[in-house]
Design a protein around this motif. Sequence first.
Motif, PDB file in Angstrom:
ATOM      1  N   GLU A 275       0.855  -1.182   0.000  1.00 50.01           N
ATOM      2  CA  GLU A 275       0.000   0.000   0.000  1.00 50.01           C
ATOM      3  C   GLU A 275       0.884   1.221   0.000  1.00 50.01           C
ATOM      4  OE1 GLU A 275      -3.222   0.238   2.698  1.00 50.01           O
ATOM      5  OE2 GLU A 275      -3.817  -1.843   2.386  1.00 50.01           O
ATOM      6  N   TYR A 276       0.389   2.276  -0.608  1.00 50.33           N
ATOM      7  CA  TYR A 276       1.108   3.535  -0.696  1.00 50.33           C
ATOM      8  C   TYR A 276       0.260   4.618  -0.058  1.00 50.33           C
ATOM      9  CZ  TYR A 276       3.860   0.870  -3.975  1.00 50.33           C
ATOM     10  OH  TYR A 276       4.639  -0.097  -4.538  1.00 50.33           O
ATOM     11  N   VAL A 277       0.896   5.634   0.449  1.00 49.53           N
ATOM     12  CA  VAL A 277       0.182   6.731   1.100  1.00 49.53           C
ATOM     13  C   VAL A 277       0.219   7.947   0.179  1.00 49.53           C
ATOM     14  CG1 VAL A 277       0.175   8.292   3.075  1.00 49.53           C
ATOM     15  CG2 VAL A 277       0.777   5.877   3.387  1.00 49.53           C
ATOM     16  N   ILE A 278      -0.940   8.520  -0.052  1.00 54.50           N
ATOM     17  CA  ILE A 278      -1.032   9.773  -0.803  1.00 54.50           C
ATOM     18  C   ILE A 278      -1.438  10.847   0.190  1.00 54.50           C
ATOM     19  CG2 ILE A 278      -2.353  11.052  -2.525  1.00 54.50           C
ATOM     20  CD1 ILE A 278      -2.397   8.590  -4.227  1.00 54.50           C
ATOM     21  N   ARG A 279      -0.653  11.887   0.248  1.00 52.87           N
ATOM     22  CA  ARG A 279      -0.953  13.009   1.146  1.00 52.87           C
ATOM     23  C   ARG A 279      -1.440  14.179   0.314  1.00 52.87           C
ATOM     24  NH1 ARG A 279       3.679  10.617   3.185  1.00 52.87           N
ATOM     25  NH2 ARG A 279       3.390   9.802   5.275  1.00 52.87           N
ATOM     26  N   PRO A 280      -2.661  14.623   0.537  1.00 56.06           N
ATOM     27  CA  PRO A 280      -3.149  15.777  -0.221  1.00 56.06           C
ATOM     28  C   PRO A 280      -2.254  16.993   0.002  1.00 56.06           C
ATOM     29  CG  PRO A 280      -4.930  14.732   0.990  1.00 56.06           C
ATOM     30  CD  PRO A 280      -3.655  14.113   1.478  1.00 56.06           C
ATOM     31  N   ILE A 281      -2.106  17.799  -1.050  1.00 51.90           N
ATOM     32  CA  ILE A 281      -1.331  19.038  -0.955  1.00 51.90           C
ATOM     33  C   ILE A 281      -2.237  20.245  -0.770  1.00 51.90           C
ATOM     34  CG2 ILE A 281       0.580  18.111  -2.294  1.00 51.90           C
ATOM     35  CD1 ILE A 281      -0.553  19.909  -4.655  1.00 51.90           C
ATOM     36  N   GLY A 282      -3.531  20.020  -0.817  1.00 55.37           N
ATOM     37  CA  GLY A 282      -4.508  21.097  -0.690  1.00 55.37           C
ATOM     38  C   GLY A 282      -5.866  20.584  -1.123  1.00 55.37           C
ATOM     39  N   HIS A 283      -6.721  21.508  -1.522  1.00 51.10           N
ATOM     40  CA  HIS A 283      -8.070  21.115  -1.955  1.00 51.10           C
ATOM     41  C   HIS A 283      -8.592  22.091  -3.008  1.00 51.10           C
ATOM     42  CE1 HIS A 283      -8.979  24.163   1.088  1.00 51.10           C
ATOM     43  NE2 HIS A 283     -10.112  24.343   0.430  1.00 51.10           N
ATOM     44  N   VAL A 284      -9.663  21.675  -3.656  1.00 55.76           N
ATOM     45  CA  VAL A 284     -10.319  22.478  -4.685  1.00 55.76           C
ATOM     46  C   VAL A 284     -11.427  23.299  -4.050  1.00 55.76           C
ATOM     47  CG1 VAL A 284     -11.744  22.390  -6.784  1.00 55.76           C
ATOM     48  CG2 VAL A 284      -9.845  20.762  -6.480  1.00 55.76           C
TER      49      VAL A 284
ATOM     50  N   PRO B 171      -9.823   1.516  -9.731  1.00 50.72           N
ATOM     51  CA  PRO B 171      -9.141   0.922  -8.585  1.00 50.72           C
ATOM     52  C   PRO B 171      -8.510   1.954  -7.647  1.00 50.72           C
ATOM     53  CG  PRO B 171      -8.698  -0.372 -10.537  1.00 50.72           C
ATOM     54  CD  PRO B 171      -9.440   0.854 -10.989  1.00 50.72           C
ATOM     55  N   ASN B 172      -7.947   2.999  -8.188  1.00 54.89           N
ATOM     56  CA  ASN B 172      -7.447   4.132  -7.411  1.00 54.89           C
ATOM     57  C   ASN B 172      -8.057   5.379  -8.023  1.00 54.89           C
ATOM     58  OD1 ASN B 172      -5.450   2.936  -5.513  1.00 54.89           O
ATOM     59  ND2 ASN B 172      -4.554   2.233  -7.427  1.00 54.89           N
ATOM     60  N   PRO B 173      -8.931   6.052  -7.330  1.00 54.87           N
ATOM     61  CA  PRO B 173      -9.672   7.170  -7.931  1.00 54.87           C
ATOM     62  C   PRO B 173      -8.840   8.451  -8.108  1.00 54.87           C
ATOM     63  CG  PRO B 173     -10.327   6.923  -5.656  1.00 54.87           C
ATOM     64  CD  PRO B 173      -9.376   5.792  -5.961  1.00 54.87           C
ATOM     65  N   VAL B 174      -7.742   8.309  -8.845  1.00 56.83           N
ATOM     66  CA  VAL B 174      -6.895   9.449  -9.167  1.00 56.83           C
ATOM     67  C   VAL B 174      -7.397  10.031 -10.482  1.00 56.83           C
ATOM     68  CG1 VAL B 174      -4.566  10.205  -9.758  1.00 56.83           C
ATOM     69  CG2 VAL B 174      -4.900   8.457  -8.015  1.00 56.83           C
ATOM     70  N   SER B 175      -7.628  11.327 -10.515  1.00 54.68           N
ATOM     71  CA  SER B 175      -8.090  11.994 -11.726  1.00 54.68           C
ATOM     72  C   SER B 175      -7.054  13.000 -12.184  1.00 54.68           C
ATOM     73  CB  SER B 175      -9.429  12.690 -11.469  1.00 54.68           C
ATOM     74  OG  SER B 175     -10.433  11.728 -11.240  1.00 54.68           O
ATOM     75  N   LEU B 176      -7.070  13.264 -13.473  1.00 50.34           N
ATOM     76  CA  LEU B 176      -6.125  14.177 -14.093  1.00 50.34           C
ATOM     77  C   LEU B 176      -6.884  15.133 -14.989  1.00 50.34           C
ATOM     78  CD1 LEU B 176      -3.204  14.989 -15.071  1.00 50.34           C
ATOM     79  CD2 LEU B 176      -3.498  13.235 -16.828  1.00 50.34           C
ATOM     80  N   THR B 177      -6.632  16.430 -14.822  1.00 50.54           N
ATOM     81  CA  THR B 177      -7.226  17.443 -15.684  1.00 50.54           C
ATOM     82  C   THR B 177      -6.149  18.448 -16.059  1.00 50.54           C
ATOM     83  OG1 THR B 177      -9.331  17.245 -14.480  1.00 50.54           O
ATOM     84  CG2 THR B 177      -9.077  19.149 -15.916  1.00 50.54           C
ATOM     85  N   THR B 178      -6.083  18.771 -17.340  1.00 51.92           N
ATOM     86  CA  THR B 178      -5.210  19.849 -17.795  1.00 51.92           C
ATOM     87  C   THR B 178      -6.026  21.130 -17.719  1.00 51.92           C
ATOM     88  OG1 THR B 178      -4.079  18.350 -19.299  1.00 51.92           O
ATOM     89  CG2 THR B 178      -3.821  20.713 -19.705  1.00 51.92           C
ATOM     90  N   VAL B 179      -5.505  22.122 -17.008  1.00 57.43           N
ATOM     91  CA  VAL B 179      -6.248  23.371 -16.816  1.00 57.43           C
ATOM     92  C   VAL B 179      -5.407  24.566 -17.265  1.00 57.43           C
ATOM     93  CG1 VAL B 179      -7.527  22.439 -14.842  1.00 57.43           C
ATOM     94  CG2 VAL B 179      -5.455  23.785 -14.439  1.00 57.43           C
ATOM     95  N   GLU B 180      -6.108  25.633 -17.597  1.00 56.44           N
ATOM     96  CA  GLU B 180      -5.445  26.905 -17.868  1.00 56.44           C
ATOM     97  C   GLU B 180      -5.045  27.513 -16.531  1.00 56.44           C
ATOM     98  OE1 GLU B 180      -6.473  31.279 -19.750  1.00 56.44           O
ATOM     99  OE2 GLU B 180      -7.713  29.560 -20.300  1.00 56.44           O
ATOM    100  N   ALA B 181      -3.812  27.952 -16.444  1.00 59.94           N
ATOM    101  CA  ALA B 181      -3.328  28.575 -15.206  1.00 59.94           C
ATOM    102  C   ALA B 181      -3.697  30.053 -15.211  1.00 59.94           C
ATOM    103  CB  ALA B 181      -1.816  28.412 -15.083  1.00 59.94           C
ATOM    104  N   GLY B 182      -4.394  30.472 -14.174  1.00 59.74           N
ATOM    105  CA  GLY B 182      -4.701  31.885 -13.982  1.00 59.74           C
ATOM    106  C   GLY B 182      -3.725  32.467 -12.980  1.00 59.74           C
ATOM    107  N   ALA B 183      -4.213  33.355 -12.159  1.00 59.17           N
ATOM    108  CA  ALA B 183      -3.371  34.002 -11.153  1.00 59.17           C
ATOM    109  C   ALA B 183      -2.835  32.980 -10.156  1.00 59.17           C
ATOM    110  CB  ALA B 183      -4.167  35.083 -10.430  1.00 59.17           C
ATOM    111  N   ILE B 184      -1.556  33.106  -9.852  1.00 64.54           N
ATOM    112  CA  ILE B 184      -0.903  32.239  -8.871  1.00 64.54           C
ATOM    113  C   ILE B 184      -0.341  33.118  -7.768  1.00 64.54           C
ATOM    114  CG2 ILE B 184       0.985  30.612  -8.469  1.00 64.54           C
ATOM    115  CD1 ILE B 184       0.644  29.753 -11.433  1.00 64.54           C
ATOM    116  N   ASP B 185      -0.728  32.822  -6.533  1.00 66.04           N
ATOM    117  CA  ASP B 185      -0.247  33.570  -5.375  1.00 66.04           C
ATOM    118  C   ASP B 185       0.473  32.589  -4.445  1.00 66.04           C
ATOM    119  OD1 ASP B 185       0.040  34.893  -2.880  1.00 66.04           O
ATOM    120  OD2 ASP B 185      -1.733  36.127  -3.257  1.00 66.04           O
ATOM    121  N   VAL B 186       1.805  32.644  -4.477  1.00 65.89           N
ATOM    122  CA  VAL B 186       2.610  31.704  -3.689  1.00 65.89           C
ATOM    123  C   VAL B 186       2.356  31.900  -2.202  1.00 65.89           C
ATOM    124  CG1 VAL B 186       4.960  30.985  -3.110  1.00 65.89           C
ATOM    125  CG2 VAL B 186       4.368  31.551  -5.487  1.00 65.89           C
TER     126      VAL B 186
END
Length: 159
Positions: free
Chosen positions: A3-12, A83-98
């Motif tokens: 088993e592998y652990v996936i740690r979220p980096i944030g949320h939508v 089997p692993n509900p990983v989804s991938l979407t290519t999105v347009e990048a808008g404003a990014i605030d580090v």
Amino acid sequence: MEEYVIRPIGHVEAHEDGSATLRIDEPYRAGLRGLDGFGHLEVLWWSHLADADELRGLVDAGRPYVGLDYDLGIFATRSPMRPNPVSLTTVEAGAIDVEAGTVETPYLDAEDGTPLVDLKPYTPSIDRIATPRVPAWCANWPNDVETSGQFDWGAVFRF
């Protein structure tokens, strides 16, 4: 089975108009540095609403698309039920605030609160296929993300 652990980096944070804010957790915000020069991003997210043991066992997708005369395996679809509900979407990048840990995008097909798994820059030298090959049942689909927004996807799906 390992088993592998996936740690979220944030949320939508999904907005009613289909746009979204990607909210990156504080420990990962520095990872956004340098991303602002890219026009598009690959967003990997966890389809948490499809994360159930009975859905993870699905490998037969049936005939989800109009025009099919045979059943598809789950890996031939972009269904979130896998089997692993990983989804991938290519999105347009808008404003990014580090500092705030936010990335704006005009469209993302994820629900509000969806866990983010990873972000990657879209780079044509790695991600673009000049002449992709697709099966006949989806050959009439748009050739790019820019025109897919105007495509009648309702005429394609059986559900």
